[in-house]
Design a protein around this motif. Structure first.
Motif, PDB file in Angstrom:
ATOM      1  N   MET A  34       0.824  -1.202   0.000  1.00 44.16           N
ATOM      2  CA  MET A  34       0.000   0.000   0.000  1.00 44.16           C
ATOM      3  C   MET A  34       0.867   1.264   0.000  1.00 44.16           C
ATOM      4  SD  MET A  34      -3.123   0.939   2.604  1.00 44.16           S
ATOM      5  CE  MET A  34      -3.869  -0.655   2.232  1.00 44.16           C
ATOM      6  N   ASP A  35       0.532   2.187  -0.873  1.00 41.58           N
ATOM      7  CA  ASP A  35       1.198   3.493  -0.979  1.00 41.58           C
ATOM      8  C   ASP A  35       2.646   3.420  -1.468  1.00 41.58           C
ATOM      9  OD1 ASP A  35      -1.111   4.764  -0.042  1.00 41.58           O
ATOM     10  OD2 ASP A  35      -0.497   4.509   2.045  1.00 41.58           O
ATOM     11  N   ALA A  36       3.088   2.269  -1.923  1.00 41.08           N
ATOM     12  CA  ALA A  36       4.457   2.167  -2.452  1.00 41.08           C
ATOM     13  C   ALA A  36       4.478   2.638  -3.900  1.00 41.08           C
ATOM     14  CB  ALA A  36       4.971   0.738  -2.361  1.00 41.08           C
ATOM     15  N   TYR A  37       5.415   3.508  -4.224  1.00 38.71           N
ATOM     16  CA  TYR A  37       5.563   4.015  -5.587  1.00 38.71           C
ATOM     17  C   TYR A  37       6.158   2.923  -6.481  1.00 38.71           C
ATOM     18  CZ  TYR A  37       6.954   7.335  -9.258  1.00 38.71           C
ATOM     19  OH  TYR A  37       7.103   8.005 -10.445  1.00 38.71           O
ATOM     20  N   ILE A  38       7.144   2.219  -5.931  1.00 39.69           N
ATOM     21  CA  ILE A  38       7.787   1.098  -6.616  1.00 39.69           C
ATOM     22  C   ILE A  38       7.836  -0.084  -5.656  1.00 39.69           C
ATOM     23  CG2 ILE A  38      10.050   0.221  -7.388  1.00 39.69           C
ATOM     24  CD1 ILE A  38      10.519   2.785  -8.810  1.00 39.69           C
ATOM     25  N   VAL A  39       7.642  -1.277  -6.199  1.00 43.50           N
ATOM     26  CA  VAL A  39       7.721  -2.498  -5.396  1.00 43.50           C
ATOM     27  C   VAL A  39       8.738  -3.430  -6.042  1.00 43.50           C
ATOM     28  CG1 VAL A  39       6.481  -4.513  -4.527  1.00 43.50           C
ATOM     29  CG2 VAL A  39       5.330  -2.283  -4.653  1.00 43.50           C
ATOM     30  N   VAL A  40       9.649  -3.933  -5.227  1.00 45.06           N
ATOM     31  CA  VAL A  40      10.666  -4.872  -5.704  1.00 45.06           C
ATOM     32  C   VAL A  40      10.518  -6.181  -4.947  1.00 45.06           C
ATOM     33  CG1 VAL A  40      13.136  -5.340  -5.952  1.00 45.06           C
ATOM     34  CG2 VAL A  40      12.270  -3.009  -6.264  1.00 45.06           C
ATOM     35  N   ALA A  41      10.243  -7.250  -5.682  1.00 46.57           N
ATOM     36  CA  ALA A  41      10.136  -8.583  -5.080  1.00 46.57           C
ATOM     37  C   ALA A  41      11.455  -9.300  -5.300  1.00 46.57           C
ATOM     38  CB  ALA A  41       8.991  -9.355  -5.715  1.00 46.57           C
ATOM     39  N   ALA A  42      12.249  -9.413  -4.246  1.00 49.31           N
ATOM     40  CA  ALA A  42      13.596  -9.980  -4.374  1.00 49.31           C
ATOM     41  C   ALA A  42      13.874 -11.021  -3.300  1.00 49.31           C
ATOM     42  CB  ALA A  42      14.643  -8.867  -4.304  1.00 49.31           C
ATOM     43  N   SER A  43      12.847 -11.750  -2.902  1.00 52.42           N
ATOM     44  CA  SER A  43      13.050 -12.809  -1.911  1.00 52.42           C
ATOM     45  C   SER A  43      13.608 -14.041  -2.617  1.00 52.42           C
ATOM     46  CB  SER A  43      11.720 -13.159  -1.223  1.00 52.42           C
ATOM     47  OG  SER A  43      10.914 -13.955  -2.076  1.00 52.42           O
ATOM     48  N   ASN A  44      13.983 -15.052  -1.845  1.00 52.08           N
ATOM     49  CA  ASN A  44      14.509 -16.292  -2.448  1.00 52.08           C
ATOM     50  C   ASN A  44      13.401 -17.311  -2.712  1.00 52.08           C
ATOM     51  OD1 ASN A  44      13.899 -17.085   0.127  1.00 52.08           O
ATOM     52  ND2 ASN A  44      15.999 -17.618   0.706  1.00 52.08           N
ATOM     53  N   LYS A 100      -1.192  -2.924  -7.171  1.00 51.56           N
ATOM     54  CA  LYS A 100      -2.227  -2.316  -8.001  1.00 51.56           C
ATOM     55  C   LYS A 100      -1.653  -2.064  -9.401  1.00 51.56           C
ATOM     56  CE  LYS A 100      -4.997  -2.101  -4.469  1.00 51.56           C
ATOM     57  NZ  LYS A 100      -6.116  -3.066  -4.358  1.00 51.56           N
ATOM     58  N   PRO A 101      -2.539  -1.919 -10.409  1.00 53.20           N
ATOM     59  CA  PRO A 101      -2.081  -1.721 -11.791  1.00 53.20           C
ATOM     60  C   PRO A 101      -1.156  -0.515 -11.978  1.00 53.20           C
ATOM     61  CG  PRO A 101      -4.407  -2.278 -11.766  1.00 53.20           C
ATOM     62  CD  PRO A 101      -4.007  -2.066 -10.341  1.00 53.20           C
ATOM     63  N   HIS A 102      -1.322   0.531 -11.168  1.00 52.92           N
ATOM     64  CA  HIS A 102      -0.516   1.738 -11.347  1.00 52.92           C
ATOM     65  C   HIS A 102       0.867   1.631 -10.714  1.00 52.92           C
ATOM     66  CE1 HIS A 102      -2.159   2.354  -7.286  1.00 52.92           C
ATOM     67  NE2 HIS A 102      -1.076   3.093  -7.070  1.00 52.92           N
ATOM     68  N   GLN A 103       1.116   0.602  -9.927  1.00 52.94           N
ATOM     69  CA  GLN A 103       2.399   0.477  -9.243  1.00 52.94           C
ATOM     70  C   GLN A 103       3.436  -0.196 -10.149  1.00 52.94           C
ATOM     71  OE1 GLN A 103       0.671  -1.527  -5.709  1.00 52.94           O
ATOM     72  NE2 GLN A 103       1.641   0.093  -4.496  1.00 52.94           N
ATOM     73  N   LEU A 104       4.662   0.309 -10.086  1.00 59.29           N
ATOM     74  CA  LEU A 104       5.771  -0.284 -10.837  1.00 59.29           C
ATOM     75  C   LEU A 104       6.334  -1.442 -10.026  1.00 59.29           C
ATOM     76  CD1 LEU A 104       7.551   2.991 -11.992  1.00 59.29           C
ATOM     77  CD2 LEU A 104       6.096   1.487 -13.368  1.00 59.29           C
ATOM     78  N   VAL A 105       6.438  -2.609 -10.666  1.00 59.36           N
ATOM     79  CA  VAL A 105       6.841  -3.824  -9.953  1.00 59.36           C
ATOM     80  C   VAL A 105       8.010  -4.499 -10.664  1.00 59.36           C
ATOM     81  CG1 VAL A 105       6.078  -6.018  -8.986  1.00 59.36           C
ATOM     82  CG2 VAL A 105       4.428  -4.160  -9.291  1.00 59.36           C
ATOM     83  N   ASN A 106       9.031  -4.832  -9.910  1.00 54.72           N
ATOM     84  CA  ASN A 106      10.171  -5.587 -10.428  1.00 54.72           C
ATOM     85  C   ASN A 106      10.269  -6.891  -9.658  1.00 54.72           C
ATOM     86  OD1 ASN A 106      13.424  -6.110  -9.939  1.00 54.72           O
ATOM     87  ND2 ASN A 106      12.886  -5.644 -12.054  1.00 54.72           N
ATOM     88  N   ILE A 107      10.206  -8.001 -10.396  1.00 52.23           N
ATOM     89  CA  ILE A 107      10.293  -9.322  -9.770  1.00 52.23           C
ATOM     90  C   ILE A 107      11.622  -9.944 -10.170  1.00 52.23           C
ATOM     91  CG2 ILE A 107       9.127 -11.532  -9.443  1.00 52.23           C
ATOM     92  CD1 ILE A 107       6.630 -10.172 -10.667  1.00 52.23           C
ATOM     93  N   ALA A 108      12.477 -10.156  -9.196  1.00 52.66           N
ATOM     94  CA  ALA A 108      13.851 -10.564  -9.469  1.00 52.66           C
ATOM     95  C   ALA A 108      13.952 -11.847 -10.284  1.00 52.66           C
ATOM     96  CB  ALA A 108      14.620 -10.707  -8.155  1.00 52.66           C
ATOM     97  N   ASP A 109      13.085 -12.810 -10.009  1.00 51.87           N
ATOM     98  CA  ASP A 109      13.180 -14.097 -10.703  1.00 51.87           C
ATOM     99  C   ASP A 109      12.126 -14.267 -11.799  1.00 51.87           C
ATOM    100  OD1 ASP A 109      10.991 -14.310  -9.089  1.00 51.87           O
ATOM    101  OD2 ASP A 109      11.550 -16.213  -8.152  1.00 51.87           O
TER     102      ASP A 109
END
Length: 201
Positions: free
Chosen positions: A71-81, A94-103
């Motif tokens: 919630m309220d994150a401008y960018i989200v990075v999923a970098a867990s193992n 949400k659709p407007h959030q920028l998301v980077n998934i490491a794997d």
């Protein structure tokens, strides 16, 4: 993945990073350099990330990820193992959030580039997630081509560009002068201020 390269101003923006390992560490380093407000959610951290939290460079929630973390994150990075956790992070966004998934490069809405700076100059290389190792190798090769002298050069260009734009020169003269001072021959000439004054007056 088709891409559109942009530079984001992350200063003061809330960024969520899920994961506390080496991959997360690399991602967070760039985010801190961009002056983002980084929140980490992970049961454990690398020793370097622990130091960052001790220095109040990041906020750390020592626990597993919860969907409301995004919630309220401008960018989200999923970098867990864990691929399962990373996908859960993606689904919570949400659709407007920028998301980077490491794997999962194909499932990401953006990729980070291998970049370096010389003052106001930023040079970055991206393979759209195909091979981060190749991007890093090419970045290192470029670093050798652009010396630290470019740091002073970019600040010089920033200052004189304002003078040119505010001058009484016509549009064509301004364009010609801006192109000339950005040329390789001008850079190699050194004594940029003196050279500029010869051209400007």
């Amino acid at each position: 993945m088709s891409g559109y390269s942009i530079m984001l101003d992350l200063k003061g923006k809330r960024v969520l990073v899920v994961g506390g390992g080496k991959v997360a560490e690399r991602k967070i380093q760039g985010l801190l350099e961009a002056e983002a407000n980084v929140t980490i959610v992970s049961p454990s951290l690398t020793s370097k990330l622990v130091r960052h939290t001790e220095q109040n460079l990041c906020i750390w929630h020592s626990r597993e990820f919860k969907p409301e973390d995004t919630m309220d994150a401008y960018i989200v990075v999923a970098a867990s193992n864990s691929s399962e956790i990373n996908q859960a992070v993606k689904e919570a966004c949400k659709p407007h959030q920028l998301v980077n998934i490491a794997d999962d490069p194909a499932g990401s809405s953006f990729h980070t580039a291998a970049a370096f700076k010389r003052g106001l100059l930023t040079i970055s290389v991206s393979t759209s997630g195909a091979s981060p190792s190749l991007a890093v190798r090419l970045r290192r090769e470029l670093e050798e081509s652009y010396s630290q002298e470019y740091e002073q050069f970019t600040y010089f260009l920033f200052d004189v560009r304002k003078k040119i734009i505010e001058s009484s020169l016509n549009s064509n003269q301004k364009i010609k002068l801006l192109q000339e001072i950005a040329s390789d021959s001008f850079f190699r000439a050194g004594n940029w201020e003196d050279e500029f004054n010869k051209l400007f007056h």
